[in-house]
Motif scaffolding. Structure first.
Motif, PDB file in Angstrom:
ATOM      1  N   ALA A 131      38.650  60.235  51.801  1.00 32.09           N
ATOM      2  CA  ALA A 131      39.889  60.126  52.524  1.00 32.09           C
ATOM      3  C   ALA A 131      39.921  60.871  53.796  1.00 32.09           C
ATOM      4  N   GLY A 132      40.666  60.567  54.743  1.00 31.94           N
ATOM      5  CA  GLY A 132      40.734  61.286  56.086  1.00 31.94           C
ATOM      6  C   GLY A 132      42.181  61.866  55.867  1.00 31.94           C
ATOM      7  N   GLU A 133      42.849  61.746  56.767  1.00 31.60           N
ATOM      8  CA  GLU A 133      44.151  62.249  57.299  1.00 31.60           C
ATOM      9  C   GLU A 133      45.035  61.530  56.477  1.00 31.60           C
ATOM     10  N   HIS A 134      44.866  60.249  55.743  1.00 36.30           N
ATOM     11  CA  HIS A 134      45.900  59.398  55.291  1.00 36.30           C
ATOM     12  C   HIS A 134      45.635  59.511  53.715  1.00 36.30           C
ATOM     13  N   PRO A 135      46.774  59.233  53.015  1.00 36.13           N
ATOM     14  CA  PRO A 135      46.813  59.148  51.665  1.00 36.13           C
ATOM     15  C   PRO A 135      46.099  57.726  51.112  1.00 36.13           C
ATOM     16  N   VAL A 136      45.610  58.046  49.798  1.00 35.21           N
ATOM     17  CA  VAL A 136      44.844  57.043  49.316  1.00 35.21           C
ATOM     18  C   VAL A 136      45.640  56.375  47.901  1.00 35.21           C
ATOM     19  N   ARG A 137      45.628  55.232  47.870  1.00 33.93           N
ATOM     20  CA  ARG A 137      46.436  54.593  46.433  1.00 33.93           C
ATOM     21  C   ARG A 137      45.598  55.034  45.508  1.00 33.93           C
ATOM     22  N   ALA A 138      46.336  55.136  44.409  1.00 36.64           N
ATOM     23  CA  ALA A 138      45.601  55.335  43.013  1.00 36.64           C
ATOM     24  C   ALA A 138      44.717  54.246  42.579  1.00 36.64           C
ATOM     25  N   GLY A 139      45.261  52.977  42.914  1.00 33.18           N
ATOM     26  CA  GLY A 139      44.401  51.667  42.522  1.00 33.18           C
ATOM     27  C   GLY A 139      43.003  51.827  43.386  1.00 33.18           C
ATOM     28  N   ARG A 176      55.069  58.247  48.406  1.00 27.45           N
ATOM     29  CA  ARG A 176      55.376  57.014  48.040  1.00 27.45           C
ATOM     30  C   ARG A 176      55.405  55.930  49.098  1.00 27.45           C
ATOM     31  N   GLY A 177      55.401  54.688  48.745  1.00 24.42           N
ATOM     32  CA  GLY A 177      55.855  53.669  49.810  1.00 24.42           C
ATOM     33  C   GLY A 177      54.370  53.073  50.224  1.00 24.42           C
ATOM     34  N   PRO A 178      54.712  51.919  51.042  1.00 27.79           N
ATOM     35  CA  PRO A 178      53.735  51.112  51.337  1.00 27.79           C
ATOM     36  C   PRO A 178      52.554  51.778  51.970  1.00 27.79           C
ATOM     37  N   ARG A 179      52.786  52.941  52.612  1.00 34.61           N
ATOM     38  CA  ARG A 179      51.599  53.833  53.128  1.00 34.61           C
ATOM     39  C   ARG A 179      51.337  55.257  52.344  1.00 34.61           C
ATOM     40  N   GLY A 180      51.795  54.820  51.128  1.00 35.04           N
ATOM     41  CA  GLY A 180      51.737  56.105  50.200  1.00 35.04           C
ATOM     42  C   GLY A 180      50.470  56.227  49.606  1.00 35.04           C
ATOM     43  N   GLY A 181      50.165  57.342  48.932  1.00 37.93           N
ATOM     44  CA  GLY A 181      48.940  57.625  47.998  1.00 37.93           C
ATOM     45  C   GLY A 181      48.836  59.032  47.718  1.00 37.93           C
ATOM     46  N   PHE A 182      47.765  59.296  47.587  1.00 35.69           N
ATOM     47  CA  PHE A 182      47.373  60.634  47.333  1.00 35.69           C
ATOM     48  C   PHE A 182      46.297  61.194  48.115  1.00 35.69           C
ATOM     49  N   GLN A 183      46.502  62.572  48.430  1.00 35.11           N
ATOM     50  CA  GLN A 183      45.554  63.433  49.374  1.00 35.11           C
ATOM     51  C   GLN A 183      45.384  64.819  48.800  1.00 35.11           C
ATOM     52  N   LEU A 184      44.377  65.394  49.235  1.00 37.39           N
ATOM     53  CA  LEU A 184      44.529  66.780  48.827  1.00 37.39           C
ATOM     54  C   LEU A 184      45.241  67.665  49.527  1.00 37.39           C
ATOM     55  N   ALA A 185      46.014  68.589  48.770  1.00 37.64           N
ATOM     56  CA  ALA A 185      47.040  69.547  49.169  1.00 37.64           C
ATOM     57  C   ALA A 185      46.333  70.635  49.434  1.00 37.64           C
ATOM     58  N   ILE A 186      45.308  70.966  49.224  1.00 36.28           N
ATOM     59  CA  ILE A 186      44.408  72.329  49.295  1.00 36.28           C
ATOM     60  C   ILE A 186      43.121  71.933  50.100  1.00 36.28           C
ATOM     61  N   PRO A 187      42.725  72.423  51.254  1.00 37.21           N
ATOM     62  CA  PRO A 187      41.516  72.154  51.995  1.00 37.21           C
ATOM     63  C   PRO A 187      40.071  72.037  50.725  1.00 37.21           C
ATOM     64  N   ALA A 188      39.468  71.251  50.883  1.00 36.56           N
ATOM     65  CA  ALA A 188      38.419  71.220  49.793  1.00 36.56           C
ATOM     66  C   ALA A 188      37.299  72.514  49.764  1.00 36.56           C
ATOM     67  N   SER A 189      37.437  73.202  50.994  1.00 33.32           N
ATOM     68  CA  SER A 189      36.639  74.330  51.083  1.00 33.32           C
ATOM     69  C   SER A 189      37.387  75.676  50.096  1.00 33.32           C
ATOM     70  N   GLU A 190      38.873  75.343  50.084  1.00 34.54           N
ATOM     71  CA  GLU A 190      39.473  76.349  49.244  1.00 34.54           C
ATOM     72  C   GLU A 190      39.903  75.977  47.832  1.00 34.54           C
ATOM     73  N   LEU A 191      39.424  74.922  47.435  1.00 34.46           N
ATOM     74  CA  LEU A 191      39.776  74.210  46.225  1.00 34.46           C
ATOM     75  C   LEU A 191      38.775  74.266  45.105  1.00 34.46           C
TER      76      LEU A 191
END
Length: 135
Positions: free
Chosen positions: A20-28, A58-73
């Motif tokens: 993922a970049g800066e955009h959310p990725v759908r669960a599917g 939510r929504g057509p451009r919705g999905g999931f992304q990290l809430a915490i930077p990977a370096s801090e998670l």
């Protein structure tokens, strides 16, 4: 030693960190990319979002992304919503009070085995694993 739920959570978070970049990725899309059961993964992702590990949209451009930077998670933060045993060692025999001061018969043996794993989960950031594992 580590549950399927924890494995799937770690794999999903790594996928999001790598793919993922800066955009959310759908669960599917995550489920398809990791070849995991979509419904089960969706529940895991929502639990991670409620715990603040992921952000969900939510929504057509919705999905999931990290809430915490990977370096801090840390991996401990990823599995914490599903398994508190990675936060601190629990008694292998199930005693409510088991410590260095009041140990059970297996305390020292279990401590030698479990403490390094707990430290690994606390000291390893998601970013440390990016590019080192095949998802």
């Amino acid at each position: 030693m580590i549950s399927k739920t924890n494995q799937y959570a770690i794999r999903a978070v790594l996928y999001l960190a790598q793919e993922a970049g800066e955009h959310p990725v759908r669960a599917g899309e995550i489920a398809k990319g990791l070849k995991l059961p979509a419904n089960y993964l969706s529940k895991i992702l929502h639990t991670l979002a409620r715990a603040g590990v992921l952000e969900s949209e939510r929504g057509p451009r919705g999905g999931f992304q990290l809430a915490i930077p990977a370096s801090e998670l840390s991996l401990a933060e990823v599995v914490a919503p599903f398994d508190v045993s990675f936060q601190e060692r629990s008694c292998l025999l199930g005693r409510s009070k088991c410590s260095d001061e009041d140990p059970c018969r297996l305390h020292e043996t279990w401590k030698k085995a479990s403490d390094p794993m707990i430290q690994f989960f606390h000291n390893t950031a998601v970013a440390d694993l990016i590019g080192k594992v095949d998802l």
